[in-house]
Structure formats: C-alpha cells, structure tokens
Design a protein around this motif. Structure first.
Motif, PDB file in Angstrom:
ATOM      1  N   PHE B  51      11.671  -1.256  -1.190  1.00 27.09           N
ATOM      2  CA  PHE B  51      10.244  -1.097  -0.927  1.00 27.09           C
ATOM      3  C   PHE B  51       9.571  -2.460  -0.903  1.00 27.09           C
ATOM      4  O   PHE B  51       9.973  -3.381  -1.621  1.00 27.09           O
ATOM      5  N   SER B  52       8.525  -2.567  -0.097  1.00 25.99           N
ATOM      6  CA  SER B  52       7.733  -3.795  -0.132  1.00 25.99           C
ATOM      7  C   SER B  52       6.750  -3.700  -1.297  1.00 25.99           C
ATOM      8  O   SER B  52       6.434  -2.610  -1.786  1.00 25.99           O
ATOM      9  N   LEU B  53       6.254  -4.843  -1.731  1.00 23.91           N
ATOM     10  CA  LEU B  53       5.273  -4.836  -2.809  1.00 23.91           C
ATOM     11  C   LEU B  53       4.041  -4.041  -2.391  1.00 23.91           C
ATOM     12  O   LEU B  53       3.419  -3.385  -3.216  1.00 23.91           O
ATOM     13  N   GLY B  54       3.716  -4.102  -1.127  1.00 23.17           N
ATOM     14  CA  GLY B  54       2.574  -3.334  -0.628  1.00 23.17           C
ATOM     15  C   GLY B  54       2.785  -1.838  -0.796  1.00 23.17           C
ATOM     16  O   GLY B  54       1.873  -1.131  -1.243  1.00 23.17           O
ATOM     17  N   GLN B  55       3.970  -1.386  -0.463  1.00 24.53           N
ATOM     18  CA  GLN B  55       4.261   0.043  -0.627  1.00 24.53           C
ATOM     19  C   GLN B  55       4.191   0.446  -2.091  1.00 24.53           C
ATOM     20  O   GLN B  55       3.682   1.514  -2.429  1.00 24.53           O
ATOM     21  N   ILE B  56       4.712  -0.419  -2.934  1.00 27.24           N
ATOM     22  CA  ILE B  56       4.700  -0.125  -4.367  1.00 27.24           C
ATOM     23  C   ILE B  56       3.259  -0.046  -4.867  1.00 27.24           C
ATOM     24  O   ILE B  56       2.893   0.840  -5.624  1.00 27.24           O
ATOM     25  N   LYS B  57       2.449  -0.969  -4.377  1.00 34.67           N
ATOM     26  CA  LYS B  57       1.045  -0.954  -4.788  1.00 34.67           C
ATOM     27  C   LYS B  57       0.348   0.328  -4.328  1.00 34.67           C
ATOM     28  O   LYS B  57      -0.452   0.903  -5.056  1.00 34.67           O
ATOM     29  N   GLU B  58       0.674   0.764  -3.128  1.00 32.94           N
ATOM     30  CA  GLU B  58       0.108   2.032  -2.641  1.00 32.94           C
ATOM     31  C   GLU B  58       0.362   3.153  -3.645  1.00 32.94           C
ATOM     32  O   GLU B  58      -0.540   3.912  -3.985  1.00 32.94           O
ATOM     33  N   LEU B  59       1.610   3.225  -4.101  1.00 33.05           N
ATOM     34  CA  LEU B  59       1.956   4.291  -5.045  1.00 33.05           C
ATOM     35  C   LEU B  59       1.181   4.141  -6.351  1.00 33.05           C
ATOM     36  O   LEU B  59       0.705   5.123  -6.909  1.00 33.05           O
ATOM     37  N   PHE B  60       1.037   2.905  -6.808  1.00 35.21           N
ATOM     38  CA  PHE B  60       0.268   2.684  -8.030  1.00 35.21           C
ATOM     39  C   PHE B  60      -1.181   3.115  -7.833  1.00 35.21           C
ATOM     40  O   PHE B  60      -1.769   3.800  -8.677  1.00 35.21           O
ATOM     41  N   ASP B  61      -1.730   2.705  -6.715  1.00 36.17           N
ATOM     42  CA  ASP B  61      -3.131   3.037  -6.450  1.00 36.17           C
ATOM     43  C   ASP B  61      -3.317   4.543  -6.391  1.00 36.17           C
ATOM     44  O   ASP B  61      -4.299   5.094  -6.897  1.00 36.17           O
ATOM     45  N   ILE B  62      -2.368   5.202  -5.741  1.00 32.73           N
ATOM     46  CA  ILE B  62      -2.432   6.654  -5.683  1.00 32.73           C
ATOM     47  C   ILE B  62      -2.438   7.233  -7.075  1.00 32.73           C
ATOM     48  O   ILE B  62      -3.265   8.080  -7.414  1.00 32.73           O
ATOM     49  N   TYR B  63      -1.506   6.746  -7.860  1.00 31.74           N
ATOM     50  CA  TYR B  63      -1.394   7.295  -9.208  1.00 31.74           C
ATOM     51  C   TYR B  63      -2.686   7.079  -9.982  1.00 31.74           C
ATOM     52  O   TYR B  63      -3.138   7.954 -10.715  1.00 31.74           O
ATOM     53  N   ASP B  64      -3.289   5.918  -9.798  1.00 34.41           N
ATOM     54  CA  ASP B  64      -4.501   5.593 -10.548  1.00 34.41           C
ATOM     55  C   ASP B  64      -5.669   6.498 -10.191  1.00 34.41           C
ATOM     56  O   ASP B  64      -6.452   6.894 -11.042  1.00 34.41           O
ATOM     57  N   SER B  65      -5.773   6.823  -8.911  1.00 32.83           N
ATOM     58  CA  SER B  65      -6.924   7.619  -8.480  1.00 32.83           C
ATOM     59  C   SER B  65      -6.532   9.082  -8.340  1.00 32.83           C
ATOM     60  O   SER B  65      -6.938   9.766  -7.420  1.00 32.83           O
TER      61      SER B  65
END
Lengths: 128, 128
Positions: B51-65
């Motif tokens: 995964f790219s760091l961007g994709q990983i961040k997407e998942l984190f952001d999803i989880y957060d919101s």
DNA sequence: ATGCGCCTTTACGTTTACGTAAAAGTCAAA
DNA sequence: TTTGACTTTTACGTAAACGTAAAGGCGCAT
C-alpha cells in the motif's frame, strides 16, 4: 500486448530495459513470444504483491539458470526461502487486515441500520 | 520508537508529515502515544502489502470519521470493499507464487540429489 | 562553561517506475 | 504520393518514500 494486459507501451519497454522481457525483432519492430507474455503476467503479479522490478528480475534470472552448479542451486534455494518467508508474512498481514475490515464493515452496517430504524420511528426529521 | 519498530527516525517523521502519526509535544520534543504506536504498526503492515502511504492514510481517516453521516458511511463501505477486493487478489497471487516456489524448490532439490548420486557412483569427477 | 549526546528543523539528493513529449522511420490505404 | 496510424528511440519530467548531511537547540555531567 499493452492492451492485452492493460498496461502502457512505455511500461512494457521499461520492463524490457530492465531485462524482464526479451522480445525478438522483425526488422525494427518488436515481436513478443509466449515466454514474454508469461513473464509480463508474472511481472504484474509480482508488482501487485509489492515486489520491485529488481526482485522480480532476480527470480527470473534464477529460473533461467536452473542448470547451474550445486553451489548456485543452494544459493537459489536460499533466495526462494527468503521469498517464501516474505510471502507468508504478507499472507498473515492480509488475514489480519481482512479481519479488521470485516469488523469495521459490521460496525458501519450496524450504524446504518440504527439510523434507518430511527428514521422509521422518529419520522423523516434528521434532528436528534 | 524508531528502534522499537526497526525503522529510522527520518521515516517516522516522514510519516508524521504525511499525517499518519500525530505525536504530542513536551516542550519541543515529540511524545508518541499508544495510538501512534498502533498506527505505526498498521503503517508498516500496509507497506509490507504494497500500500502507498496515501492509501494507508485514507484508511486511517476513514476510521477516524466513523461517526460521519450515512452518505459518508456508505462511501466508506465502498472503499473498504475496494480494499478487500485488492487484498483478496493479493491472496490469490500469493497462493500462486507460493505454489510455484514449491515446484521450483522440488525441482532444485531433485537436481541436487541427482548430482549427489552421481558423485557417489561416478567418483568425484565433475565431468559428464 | 563546555563538551557530549540527543533531539529538532531545513533542505537538497536518490532510487524506483514509469509519464510525456519530441523527432523520426514504416507501412498501407486513399 | 501524401496522409494517417503505428512504431521506434531519445530524453527530460515526476511522484513516492525516504537518505543524508547541515546547522542549531536542550539537558546534564564534568
């Protein structure tokens, strides 16, 4: 072949530069053998797994020189073992992430269901 | 934390720049919470899967919101489904490659065994 | 006070894997 | 024969993910 595999010609020629493909020539034009097609397929699979083109080439080179001396054969076995370990790690990672996705999906769905029930009961208002 | 996870401080700070980690500060020094540790672990796992760091961040952001509106929740479910599909593709790829490695290993071993037998029978000569 | 070790920011460098023109050759159809 | 579609080589550009100094600040042991 580019259309066939859904990649650009640039990518294919880049793979050739890197020694992953070795198409023949008819005059000046490239001719791709079934061997090249297999290699492209393997290359794309490797890429999906996060392998670098260099790592993929290593595996190809190994496969090509399968008739080497026993010292080299042993070395190949080592490399294969390393790859195997990495893949098994990845498999573990995948199971873990799939599990987490399942959990999060369930959580999402229950939230959505809750909202749906509230809409039925409390009317179409979006307020609390 | 760098030593703890076997990565460089540069990498950790880079992940922070990309919004993957959000350490607190004690004066000027960074303080990493257990949340940061979990996120780093997840980040490294994601990286192992390509995964790219961007994709990983997407998942984190999803989880957060996770408490978003239902429209967003549905969107999240879509993204999760996409990730799941990718992971299942990877799982297939891994099985395939592991199978091929098995076959190649067996081939290697039988070659080595053959050579060993020849050494016993025909003497220590390396000729054909 | 000063040296040492650690942390910080800033910034340019590097590798990988291509993207994207640019300029030219080729082959067939109009 | 000219046009168009295709290919080729060459080459500069780019995004991602850091590496690698450079230059300075913080705390503390001597």
């Amino acid at each position: 072949m580019a259309k066939e595999f859904g990649v650009t010609t640039r990518a294919i020629r880049f793979y050739e530069d890197q020694g992953l493909l070795t198409p023949g020539r008819e005059g000046i034009n490239r001719v791709y053998s079934s061997r090249d097609r297999v290699r492209l397929k393997l290359t794309l699979r490797g890429k999906r797994l996060g392998f670098s083109l260099g790592q993929i080439k290593e595996l190809f080179d190994i496969y090509d020189s399968a008739r080497g001396e026993q010292a080299q054969l042993s070395q190949y076995l080592e490399l294969l073992a390393a790859r195997r370990a990495q893949l098994e790690q990845q498999r573990e990672d995948i199971e873990a992430v799939l599990g987490e996705i399942d959990a999060f999906e369930a959580q999402c769905r229950s939230l959505l269901a809750q909202k749906a029930r509230r809409r039925e009961a409390g009317g179409p208002s979006s307020a609390a």
